[in-house]
Design an enzyme around this catalytic site. Sequence first.
Site, mmCIF file in Angstrom:
data_model
loop_
_atom_site.group_PDB
_atom_site.id
_atom_site.type_symbol
_atom_site.label_atom_id
_atom_site.label_comp_id
_atom_site.label_asym_id
_atom_site.label_seq_id
_atom_site.Cartn_x
_atom_site.Cartn_y
_atom_site.Cartn_z
ATOM 1 N N ASP A 205 0.865 -1.176 0.000
ATOM 2 C CA ASP A 205 0.000 0.000 0.000
ATOM 3 C C ASP A 205 0.904 1.228 0.000
ATOM 4 O OD1 ASP A 205 1.097 0.310 2.522
ATOM 5 O OD2 ASP A 205 -0.804 0.260 3.599
ATOM 6 N N ASP A 207 1.413 4.674 2.422
ATOM 7 C CA ASP A 207 1.010 5.292 3.678
ATOM 8 C C ASP A 207 1.369 6.772 3.673
ATOM 9 O OD1 ASP A 207 0.463 2.642 5.242
ATOM 10 O OD2 ASP A 207 2.472 2.377 4.386
ATOM 11 N N ASP A 290 -3.323 4.361 2.811
ATOM 12 C CA ASP A 290 -3.651 4.672 4.214
ATOM 13 C C ASP A 290 -3.312 6.129 4.483
ATOM 14 O OD1 ASP A 290 -4.338 2.049 4.667
ATOM 15 O OD2 ASP A 290 -2.482 1.519 5.716
HETATM 16 P P1 8DG Z 1 4.254 -2.491 3.063
HETATM 17 O O1 8DG Z 1 3.049 -1.593 3.074
HETATM 18 O O2 8DG Z 1 5.195 -2.152 1.976
HETATM 19 O O3 8DG Z 1 3.865 -3.924 3.063
HETATM 20 O O4 8DG Z 1 5.076 -2.264 4.431
HETATM 21 P P2 8DG Z 1 4.811 -1.192 5.561
HETATM 22 O O5 8DG Z 1 4.486 0.139 4.960
HETATM 23 O O6 8DG Z 1 5.941 -1.254 6.511
HETATM 24 O O7 8DG Z 1 3.547 -1.803 6.314
HETATM 25 P P3 8DG Z 1 2.109 -1.184 6.640
HETATM 26 O O8 8DG Z 1 1.234 -2.349 6.971
HETATM 27 O O9 8DG Z 1 1.625 -0.285 5.568
HETATM 28 O O10 8DG Z 1 2.299 -0.371 7.992
HETATM 29 C C1 8DG Z 1 3.098 0.789 8.086
HETATM 30 C C2 8DG Z 1 3.219 1.165 9.519
HETATM 31 O O11 8DG Z 1 1.993 1.685 10.005
HETATM 32 C C3 8DG Z 1 3.574 -0.018 10.420
HETATM 33 O O12 8DG Z 1 4.759 0.255 11.159
HETATM 34 C C4 8DG Z 1 2.403 -0.134 11.355
HETATM 35 C C5 8DG Z 1 1.871 1.283 11.345
HETATM 36 N N1 8DG Z 1 0.548 1.464 11.871
HETATM 37 C C6 8DG Z 1 0.361 2.177 13.010
HETATM 38 N N2 8DG Z 1 -0.944 2.183 13.335
HETATM 39 C C7 8DG Z 1 -1.599 1.473 12.375
HETATM 40 C C8 8DG Z 1 -2.966 1.131 12.198
HETATM 41 O O13 8DG Z 1 -3.832 1.484 12.990
HETATM 42 N N3 8DG Z 1 -3.251 0.391 11.099
HETATM 43 C C9 8DG Z 1 -2.289 0.001 10.218
HETATM 44 N N4 8DG Z 1 -2.661 -0.723 9.143
HETATM 45 N N5 8DG Z 1 -0.989 0.297 10.378
HETATM 46 C C10 8DG Z 1 -0.654 1.023 11.448
HETATM 47 O O14 8DG Z 1 1.277 2.699 13.632
HETATM 48 MN MN MN Z 2 2.700 0.387 3.827
HETATM 49 MN MN MN Z 3 -0.399 0.726 5.618
#
Ligand code: 8DG
Ligand code: MN
Ligand code: MN
Length: 366
Positions: A205, A207, A290
């Site tokens: 995703d 962020d 996100d």
């Molecule tokens: P990716 O998307 O490339 O797979 O890796 P990522 O960017 O490291 O993973 P992510 O699932 O998008 O999460 C990014 C960070 O956001 C991770 O350290 C966890 C953090 N996070 C929070 N709060 C929340 C929440 O409420 N929901 C989600 N989905 N992630 C959160 O700190």
């Molecule tokens: Mn992510």
């Molecule tokens: Mn995310």
Amino acid sequence: RTNPSAKTESALSPYACQRRTTMDNHNKIFTDALEVLAENLEFGGNQGPSLAFRRAASVLKSLPAALKHLQETQHLPCLGEHSRAVIEEIIEYGSSSRVEEILNDERYRTMKLFSSVFGVGPKTSESWFCRGLRSFEQVLNEPSVRLNRMQTAGFLFYEDISKPVSRTEASALKIIVEEAVISVNPSATVSITGGFRRGKEFGHDVDFIIKTPEAGQEDAILTAVIERFKSQNILLYSDFQESTFDLRQLPTHCFEAMDHYSKCFLIIKLKREQETDARAGRDWRAVRVDLVAPPLERFAYALLGWTGSTLFERDLRRFARLERGKLLDNHTLYDKATNTFLPANTEEDIFAHLGLEYIEPWQRNA
Ligand code: 8DG
Ligand code: MN
Ligand code: MN
């Protein structure tokens, strides 16, 4: 001659927040194997034991070169007997028989498939597996399966959102999000966080964290951005979670990747550069986005929390608690000795409060 004190200095810390872990992993063959073992345990609800494999993999990710001999692991932290046996087998035979077995295991493969759907976690995957379901087709044709809104979107856009998002696509999305945010509030800013901030080339995703100087506008700005995406006809799915942040309830004692900020989990239409999928007759693909909007004075803590990696965050909190008597979460840092909250304007401030050397975002790929 070796200097014993120099050796101590260079010894790897058992805490990921005291190691510098960039994207170039010289030990992928080992870390992939250890992470399969961890994932398999997580699918069975065994979070505790899985963490040992996650930590072992993380230590190997921080090494400057590939392991050639088992003896090189002797002075490394977090490597238990089991992890070392796996490493030894891979050094000797090129693969681990246990890992190969898991990769061919019907339960593992099905859990992996089901939990790759947006909105489907290990619990749902398990319940589908236990009902004898093995494929998406079987799930979608099973009368007793009730999909929630998130899972419905997860299946509907599965093909698109299971494809990794590139850095180029992330940059294109940043422009879209920025344009929407600024149209709502010209003094607000947008920063990319999560994996792309750590330097990843691909993500599941994208962020974004939104900084708004006006206090109390966090919910309003996200709802307005969502409305704007809707009117632009690029919103495919939206799950908005309004802020439940309350300073009086700090520190929270939940050390999970959860926080109380205003946020939304979206699926957005992203225009393709050229229409590659002419047969499908569409010039866009669906991507997961996100957005999080913390209050201004919480920004540094929120940014640190949302940058990850998950293991880096976990070890920051564990280090704070066990080594410094402080409680860290996505909102604040609380000093148990003085019963005070420690304010921070930047991530550097937070590392300094913890007596840690600053670790750059691209060194947090633990
Ligand atoms: P990716 O998307 O490339 O797979 O890796 P990522 O960017 O490291 O993973 P992510 O699932 O998008 O999460 C990014 C960070 O956001 C991770 O350290 C966890 C953090 N996070 C929070 N709060 C929340 C929440 O409420 N929901 C989600 N989905 N992630 C959160 O700190
Ligand atoms: Mn992510
Ligand atoms: Mn995310």
